[in-house]
Enzyme design. Structure first.
Site, PDB file in Angstrom:
ATOM      1  N   LYS A  40      68.615  -0.359  84.174  1.00 49.97           N
ATOM      2  CA  LYS A  40      69.924  -0.826  85.112  1.00 49.97           C
ATOM      3  C   LYS A  40      70.849   0.450  85.091  1.00 49.97           C
ATOM      4  O   LYS A  40      71.564   0.694  84.218  1.00 49.97           O
ATOM      5  CB  LYS A  40      70.326  -1.841  84.581  1.00 49.97           C
TER       6      LYS A  40
ATOM      7  N   GLU B  45      74.352   4.946  72.512  1.00 46.51           N
ATOM      8  CA  GLU B  45      74.874   6.094  72.738  1.00 46.51           C
ATOM      9  C   GLU B  45      76.163   5.742  73.290  1.00 46.51           C
ATOM     10  O   GLU B  45      76.297   5.519  74.544  1.00 46.51           O
ATOM     11  CB  GLU B  45      74.121   7.112  73.640  1.00 46.51           C
TER      12      GLU B  45
ATOM     13  N   GLU C 206      89.278   7.773  74.024  1.00 49.66           N
ATOM     14  CA  GLU C 206      88.584   8.696  74.768  1.00 49.66           C
ATOM     15  C   GLU C 206      88.998   8.551  76.286  1.00 49.66           C
ATOM     16  O   GLU C 206      89.195   7.594  76.904  1.00 49.66           O
ATOM     17  CB  GLU C 206      87.132   8.197  75.115  1.00 49.66           C
TER      18      GLU C 206
ATOM     19  N   CYS D 131      80.496  12.033  77.367  1.00 43.28           N
ATOM     20  CA  CYS D 131      80.701  11.419  76.138  1.00 43.28           C
ATOM     21  C   CYS D 131      80.973  12.584  75.180  1.00 43.28           C
ATOM     22  O   CYS D 131      81.588  12.254  73.939  1.00 43.28           O
ATOM     23  CB  CYS D 131      79.599  10.584  75.844  1.00 43.28           C
TER      24      CYS D 131
HETATM   25  P1  TAP Z   1      80.146   1.191  80.780  1.00 37.60           P
HETATM   26  O1  TAP Z   1      81.414   0.660  81.372  1.00 37.60           O
HETATM   27  O2  TAP Z   1      79.807   0.721  79.524  1.00 37.60           O
HETATM   28  O3  TAP Z   1      79.057   0.935  81.546  1.00 37.60           O
HETATM   29  C1  TAP Z   1      77.726   1.405  80.961  1.00 37.60           C
HETATM   30  C2  TAP Z   1      76.662   0.604  81.764  1.00 37.60           C
HETATM   31  O4  TAP Z   1      76.730  -0.684  81.216  1.00 37.60           O
HETATM   32  C3  TAP Z   1      76.683   0.353  83.244  1.00 37.60           C
HETATM   33  O5  TAP Z   1      75.503   0.514  83.682  1.00 37.60           O
HETATM   34  C4  TAP Z   1      77.332  -0.967  83.310  1.00 37.60           C
HETATM   35  O6  TAP Z   1      77.176  -1.549  84.668  1.00 37.60           O
HETATM   36  C5  TAP Z   1      76.683  -1.419  82.109  1.00 37.60           C
HETATM   37  N1  TAP Z   1      77.600  -2.677  81.556  1.00 37.60           N
HETATM   38  C6  TAP Z   1      78.939  -3.108  81.632  1.00 37.60           C
HETATM   39  N2  TAP Z   1      79.204  -4.179  80.915  1.00 37.60           N
HETATM   40  C7  TAP Z   1      77.995  -4.528  80.553  1.00 37.60           C
HETATM   41  C8  TAP Z   1      77.720  -5.690  79.861  1.00 37.60           C
HETATM   42  N3  TAP Z   1      78.524  -6.676  79.486  1.00 37.60           N
HETATM   43  N4  TAP Z   1      76.473  -6.112  79.099  1.00 37.60           N
HETATM   44  C9  TAP Z   1      75.528  -5.219  79.740  1.00 37.60           C
HETATM   45  N5  TAP Z   1      75.657  -4.172  80.524  1.00 37.60           N
HETATM   46  C10 TAP Z   1      76.850  -3.514  80.802  1.00 37.60           C
HETATM   47  O7  TAP Z   1      80.430   2.663  80.494  1.00 37.60           O
HETATM   48  P2  TAP Z   1      80.624   3.787  82.060  1.00 37.60           P
HETATM   49  O8  TAP Z   1      82.087   3.680  82.096  1.00 37.60           O
HETATM   50  O9  TAP Z   1      79.626   3.517  82.976  1.00 37.60           O
HETATM   51  O10 TAP Z   1      80.448   5.054  81.146  1.00 37.60           O
HETATM   52  C11 TAP Z   1      81.509   5.937  80.588  1.00 37.60           C
HETATM   53  C12 TAP Z   1      81.113   5.569  79.138  1.00 37.60           C
HETATM   54  O11 TAP Z   1      79.775   5.957  78.500  1.00 37.60           O
HETATM   55  C13 TAP Z   1      82.119   6.605  78.342  1.00 37.60           C
HETATM   56  O12 TAP Z   1      82.432   5.837  77.027  1.00 37.60           O
HETATM   57  C14 TAP Z   1      80.876   7.754  77.558  1.00 37.60           C
HETATM   58  O13 TAP Z   1      81.457   8.076  76.637  1.00 37.60           O
HETATM   59  C15 TAP Z   1      79.893   6.792  77.404  1.00 37.60           C
HETATM   60  N6  TAP Z   1      78.670   7.608  77.530  1.00 37.60           N
HETATM   61  C16 TAP Z   1      78.201   7.835  76.283  1.00 37.60           C
HETATM   62  C17 TAP Z   1      77.188   8.820  76.241  1.00 37.60           C
HETATM   63  C18 TAP Z   1      76.178   9.124  74.909  1.00 37.60           C
HETATM   64  S1  TAP Z   1      75.024   9.807  75.087  1.00 37.60           S
HETATM   65  N7  TAP Z   1      76.911   8.706  73.910  1.00 37.60           N
HETATM   66  C19 TAP Z   1      76.336   9.564  77.542  1.00 37.60           C
HETATM   67  C20 TAP Z   1      77.178   9.156  78.727  1.00 37.60           C
HETATM   68  C21 TAP Z   1      78.239   8.450  78.700  1.00 37.60           C
HETATM   69  P3  TAP Z   1      78.082  -1.391  85.815  1.00 37.60           P
HETATM   70  O14 TAP Z   1      78.153  -0.035  86.079  1.00 37.60           O
HETATM   71  O15 TAP Z   1      77.392  -2.514  86.720  1.00 37.60           O
HETATM   72  O16 TAP Z   1      79.391  -1.945  85.314  1.00 37.60           O
END
Ligand code: TAP
Length: 505
Positions: free
Chosen positions: A189, A264, A399, A298
């Protein structure tokens, strides 16, 4: 007579493309016909429409993955054949390199050079796991007496893989490549903001010979579809990359059925510049460490600690070079810093900076929403360096996920380590010093999954990637990842000639 808005819509329609989900080897529209719209963050223009999954669609994807796994059509492939298919996926991706890069730039607004590097890495991930899987096996263990014990690695089953928007194709590759290498089936997803290249990866997997149902891609809301997958009784493992709050929810949901999980999550990674560092390298590496991918990484090194004796010299060069960073057309090879993913993220970054200023922080460079020429409708933030901060401020603790770095002085090694570790996160960290013994000593005391010594890069295929503390657990991108998609089965047999009679009856 058509109105301006109707003209705009017509223009949008002409540009519009439609991307289907992939369920059981078929391109599907989704049960309701609803769509997600993907916009180019650099310009605000519509890029494409994408099928929007409902829970019914997610259910079909899980069923397909389950059936593919249980019938064993993929997991029973000889390992060499699975390896060949992974190499073929990489070869097809390489042949479509420019298209994948272009779509990644359009979908995310990131700079061309960032997208090129990430698409390259996504390809190399498949090549890495094509090799690694061949050596992934159990062991023969020493046991006493006339017993023989060996272990086998078996694929864990159906994996729900949920990824964020900051590295869409690369994150998809980090998830799919090791899982299918081991023999699992997946339901991937992607983030709603950036689903396109994950869908194309799903198509490429089919073209390369991955059987239908093994790689399914569902595009829909995280809180609805993502959560449905996490709770699903037919899902054996959840691999999630995203924010720490969503990671915590996923861990709680997955605990109900004790699903295997890999998380992650976010970071607030420190960079320590010692007085014996090569200052130019430390400046260049620290600029890359925070402003690469517009700080939406991240492992972005968003806290910078500089020894007090070189602080002024370092900061003069750091600020001077930060001012030279170019924003603008992401397809322009000279653009260093791309767009911010959307308006919400832009406002969140700006709020952090404004609040910090109200608390007394001093913005040395940037600090504003940017409007590069020709890209006024996109989402842009100036590369921003902030001094006069302390560890009680949100901008130091949380963050920001944007091109914003906070800078502080330290007086000795002990204080540098204490400051670096004073965080809930533990993903990346960087040490700049020409003293190898010191760098090693400090690396050993940093509470983070990744330490970069005199190095701006955090990972290549083969290097473990993952966090300590609230940055999550499990390591991706490495051999160890194969174990996270496997169960270890222990087989103990007796080969003595006399029957065993443990109760002595
Ligand atoms: P999130 O809002 O957490 O979303 C990540 C994914 O989870 C998206 O596909 C999102 O779908 C989905 N999601 C949201 N709510 C969910 C729920 N209740 N249950 C299951 N899935 C759910 O993060 P983001 O804003 O996309 O990304 C930024 C974050 O990712 C940052 O905090 C960053 O640090 C972290 N990140 C970490 C890493 C590693 S390797 N540690 C790498 C990259 C990014 P939707 O898009 O449809 O909301």
């Amino acid at each position: 007579m058509t109105t301006t808005r109707e003209n705009e819509i017509e223009q949008e329609n002409m540009k519009r493309e439609f991307y289907h989900m992939i369920i059981n080897g078929e391109k599907v529209k989704g049960s309701t016909g609803e769509t997600i719209k993907s916009y180019n963050p650099a310009t605000g223009e519509l890029v494409a429409e994408i099928a929007k999954a409902t829970k019914d669609d997610a259910e079909k994807a899980v069923e397909a993955a389950r059936a593919a796994f249980d019938t064993g059509k993929w997991k029973k492939f000889p390992v060499g054949r699975r390896s060949n298919v992974l190499n073929k996926i990489a070869a097809i991706m390489r042949s479509r390199f420019n298209e994948l890069v272009e779509l990644e730039v359009l979908d995310t607004g990131k700079s061309l050079h960032a997208a090129q590097g990430q698409v390259t890495q996504a390809i190399e991930d498949f090549e890495f796991y094509a090799g690694a899987i061949v050596g992934h096996r159990g062991a023969v263990n020493n046991v006493p007496g006339q017993f023989h014990n060996y272990t086998e690695k078996e694929p864990v089953g159906v994996c729900a893989q949920i990824i964020p928007w900051n590295y869409p194709l690369m994150m998809a590759a980090w998830k799919v490549a090791p899982a299918i290498a081991v023999g699992c089936s997946v339901v991937l997803k992607p983030a709603s903001l950036t689903p396109i290249t994950a869908i194309i990866l799903g198509e490429i997997c089919l073209e390369a010979g991955v059987p239908p149902g093994v790689v399914n891609v569902v595009t829909g809301s995280g809180s609805e579809i993502g959560n449905y997958l996490v709770e699903h009784h037919n899902v054996d493992k959840v691999a999630f990359t995203g924010s720490t709050p969503v990671g915590k929810d996923i861990m709680a949901s997955a605990s109900q059925s004790l699903k295997r999980i890999t998380l992650e999550l976010g970071g607030k990674s420190p960079s320590i510049v010692f007085e014996d560092a090569d200052i130019t390298s430390a400046v260049d590496g620290s600029l890359f460490g925070i402003f690469y991918n517009s700080g939406q990484s991240c492992e972005a090194r968003s806290r910078l600690y500089v020894h007090e004796s070189i602080y002024d010299e370092f900061m003069d060069l750091f600020v001077e070079k930060a001012k030279k960073l170019k924003l603008g057309d992401p397809f322009n090879k000279g653009t260093h810093v791309g767009a911010i993913i959307d308006q919400n993220q832009l406002e969140s970054i700006d709020n952090y900076v404004q609040s910090a200023q109200k608390e007394g922080a001093n913005v040395l460079v940037g600090g504003n929403i940017a409007k590069p020429e020709g890209h006024e409708n996109g989402f842009w933030y100036e590369p921003t360096i902030i001094a006069n901060v302390n560890h009680d401020m949100e901008i130091v603790k949380e963050e920001v996920f944007g091109p914003v770095v906070v800078v502080m002085k330290f007086k000795d090694e002990k204080e540098a380590i204490q400051l670096a570790n004073d965080t809930d996160f533990g993903l990346g960290s960087a040490i700049w010093s020409k003293d190898g013994a010191r760098a090693t000593r400090v690396a050993n005391q940093i509470q983070a999954g990744i330490v970069m010594i005199n190095c701006p890069f955090s990972a290549f295929p083969g290097t473990p990637f993952g966090g300590y503390k609230q940055s999550g657990f499990g390591r991706e991108l490495c051999i160890e990842t194969l174990d996270l998609y496997s169960e270890t089965k222990s087989i103990l047999s007796y080969y003595g000639s006399r029957p065993l009679n443990p109760f002595g009856l």
